[in-house]
Write an enzyme that holds these catalytic residues in place. Structure first.
Site, PDB file in Angstrom:
ATOM      1  N   SER A  52      -9.736  -0.480   7.054  1.00 49.28           N
ATOM      2  CA  SER A  52      -9.198  -0.398   5.687  1.00 49.28           C
ATOM      3  C   SER A  52      -8.475  -1.631   5.178  1.00 49.28           C
ATOM      4  CB  SER A  52      -8.265   0.803   5.572  1.00 49.28           C
ATOM      5  OG  SER A  52      -9.034   1.965   5.557  1.00 49.28           O
ATOM      6  N   LYS A  88       0.849  -1.199   0.000  1.00 46.17           N
ATOM      7  CA  LYS A  88       0.000   0.000   0.000  1.00 46.17           C
ATOM      8  C   LYS A  88       0.881   1.245   0.000  1.00 46.17           C
ATOM      9  CE  LYS A  88      -3.910   1.936   2.664  1.00 46.17           C
ATOM     10  NZ  LYS A  88      -4.757   1.763   3.872  1.00 46.17           N
ATOM     11  N   SER A 108      -9.755   2.079   2.925  1.00 47.63           N
ATOM     12  CA  SER A 108      -8.902   2.855   2.043  1.00 47.63           C
ATOM     13  C   SER A 108      -7.939   2.002   1.217  1.00 47.63           C
ATOM     14  CB  SER A 108      -8.090   3.855   2.868  1.00 47.63           C
ATOM     15  OG  SER A 108      -7.190   3.158   3.722  1.00 47.63           O
TER      16      SER A 108
HETATM   17  N1  GLN Z   1     -12.948   4.124   6.175  1.00 45.41           N
HETATM   18  C1  GLN Z   1     -12.394   4.553   7.417  1.00 45.41           C
HETATM   19  C2  GLN Z   1     -12.061   6.004   7.346  1.00 45.41           C
HETATM   20  O1  GLN Z   1     -12.382   6.608   6.390  1.00 45.41           O
HETATM   21  C3  GLN Z   1     -11.205   3.722   7.760  1.00 45.41           C
HETATM   22  C4  GLN Z   1      -9.964   4.151   7.107  1.00 45.41           C
HETATM   23  C5  GLN Z   1      -8.804   3.300   7.457  1.00 45.41           C
HETATM   24  O2  GLN Z   1      -8.933   2.252   8.099  1.00 45.41           O
HETATM   25  N2  GLN Z   1      -7.644   3.758   7.065  1.00 45.41           N
HETATM   26  O3  GLN Z   1     -11.495   6.558   8.230  1.00 45.41           O
END
Ligand code: GLN
Length: 503
Positions: free
Chosen positions: A179, A80, A155
């Site tokens: 994420s 990532k 994400s």
């Molecule tokens: N979707 C969640 C957010 O927008 C989690 C993001 C993540 O785990 N990096 O914060």
């Protein structure tokens, strides 16, 4: 050797050990697959063909030299784009870091390199890991290989899309609120968020430091365990890293056992708001566990209902502080303000942030700065920290009754690109079932539980364990996975009539 890109990492590792294939061949095969499908999937922001092939050759030489070798030596991996990679661009999905080439490796990257895994490239993500769909990436969304019009989660949607499209057998993700697990659920892959402190955060571009954890993104539970063993463990460079002797996650996955297990179904993570097909597949998986001898009880965690609100105070607060370092003074993109002669540093910072940050990032910086401002701190941030403690206590009492807790990973299957982009709250709700684990620091896994009847898309099954008990996730997850694969007549991704890319 038939198509090596279809092999699990464990199977590829055996083929490498048996001399059926070389790392150079396997890495080239994945690069070819990326070349063939990534125009449609857009899982990668940067592909490092030369670097990956050089690392593959080195892995082959190391194998030829013999001695004790890491199990995953020569198995390629995607990372990532939130993890710094020495000599490779790292953007965190943001224009403000466009063109930045880090001078150092994140610990997870250094460990992957030391174990001889060629790095194929860097995967797409929502900007600074804020989102559930990758649509907040400044470089355009990734597409779900099951249906290219749909999101691959976020994400870390790039990592999950790469693994589900057979562009990489393994990937690294990060999970601040879901994420790793939610992208796993919507792409039919496995994702694990380790115990907070179990995997080093050194060199990961921080979103919310008290919530962030890196972890494996794979197609099987065993593969996740093998990768966890590579990247996990104490790191003196991360002050929150836990200094303990972790058991082998791979050994736990290979043991795969659920006898005498007490499974707690979390009442608050299910029911209304969860798609019918998601619920059906979840209940079937629970039934499989019962048939195999597990005891199932319902547990209640009343404060989980406050988790989303708590998270969206703590996360923006920490993010607004972490992102203050992107000031265009030392690194990253610098933008000169329009029509200003001899601009001040403040004017350059303002212009750079205006051009460099996307809307969601600006929204959260504003929210976090507000929540931390004097006079509001106690009412918002302080209050959220208190509720966080109540959520941890809910977990503690639930784990007195059950060995693991389970729920659907995400309330729905993959939604369409564009469907929720203008509705932040609808986007935030995707993480309703994953966020409590981050707030309490407990480990969690998502594994595929089948396809929803109404749309034929993947659904995820979440398993949560007490802090430090990551091995339990693998023991239970591998047992459930074996029963599910049996039922489907093969791995879910091989049973994918709707997988659009290259089948
Ligand atoms: N979707 C969640 C957010 O927008 C989690 C993001 C993540 O785990 N990096 O914060």
């Amino acid at each position: 050797m038939s198509d090596v890109t279809r092999l699990s990492a464990a199977a590829l590792a055996s083929a490498l050990a048996d001399g059926d294939v070389t790392s150079l061949q396997a890495t080239q095969a994945h690069l070819d697959r990326i070349g063939a499908v990534d125009g449609a999937v857009h899982a990668f922001l940067h592909v490092d063909a030369d670097g990956a092939l050089a690392q593959a050759s080195a892995a082959d030489e190391r194998r030829a030299a013999g001695g004790e070798l890491p199990e995953l030596l020569g198995v390629p991996i995607a990372v990532k784009d939130i993890a710094t990679t020495k000599g490779l661009p790292t953007t965190a999905g943001s224009r403000i870091l466009e063109g930045w080439v880090p001078p150092y490796d994140a610990t997870v990257v250094a460990r992957v390199r030391a174990a001889g895994l060629p790095i194929l490239g860097k995967t797409n993500m929502d900007e600074f890991a804020m989102g559930s769909s990758t649509e907040h990436s400044a470089f355009g969304p990734s597409h779900n290989p099951w249906d290219l019009d749909r999101i691959p989660g976020g994400s870390g949607g790039g990592s999950s899309a790469a693994v589900s499209a057979f562009e990489a057998p393994l990937a690294i993700g990060t999970d601040t609120g879901g994420s790793i697990r939610q992208p796993g659920a919507v792409t039919g892959t496995v994702g694990v968020k380790p115990t907070y402190g179990g995997v080093s955060r050194y060199g990961l571009i921080a979103l919310a430091s008290s919530l962030d954890q890196a972890g494996p993104v794979t197609r099987t539970v065993l593969d996740a365990a093998l990768l966890h063993d590579v990247i996990g463990g104490h790191d003196p460079l991360d002050s929150t890293s836990i200094d303990t002797q972790w058991p082998s996650m791979a050994a736990a996955a290979r043991a795969g056992d659920i006898s005498r297990l007490r499974i707690g179904v979390v009442k608050e993570l299910g029911g209304e708001g969860y798609q019918t097909g998601v619920r059906t597949r979840f209940e079937e998986s629970v039934q499989l566990l019962v048939d195999a001898g597990a005891e199932v009880i319902e547990v209640s965690c009343p404060h989980f209902e406050l988790a989303l609100a708590t998270y969206y105070l703590i996360l923006p607060s920490e993010a607004s502080s972490n992102l203050a370092k992107f000031d265009a003074m030392r690194y990253g993109r610098r933008v000169a303000p329009d029509g200003v002669r001899d601009p001040s540093a403040e004017q350059v910072m303002a212009a750079s942030r205006k051009a460099g940050f996307g809307d969601e990032v600006k929204r959260r910086i504003i929210l976090g700065t507000f929540a931390l401002s004097s006079g509001y701190y106690d009412a918002y941030y302080g209050q959220a920290q208190k509720v966080r403690t109540l959520i941890s206590r809910d977990f503690a009492s639930a784990f007195e009754q059950a060995d693991v807790l389970v729920s659907p990973t995400a309330p729905t299957t993959a939604f369409r690109i564009g469907e929720k982009i203008d509705d932040p709250l609808a986007m935030y709700l995707n993480d309703i079932a994953t966020i409590p684990a981050n707030l309490a620091g407990v480990p969690g896994m998502s594994l595929p539980s089948g396809l929803a009847d109404e749309d034929g898309l993947p659904t995820g099954f979440q398993i949560l364990a007490p802090p430090l008990e990551d091995a339990r996730l693998y023991r239970v997850g591998a047992a459930l996975e074996a029963m599910l694969v049996d039922r489907w007549g093969g791995p879910l991704l091989d049973q994918a009539p709707r997988l659009e890319v290259g089948l």
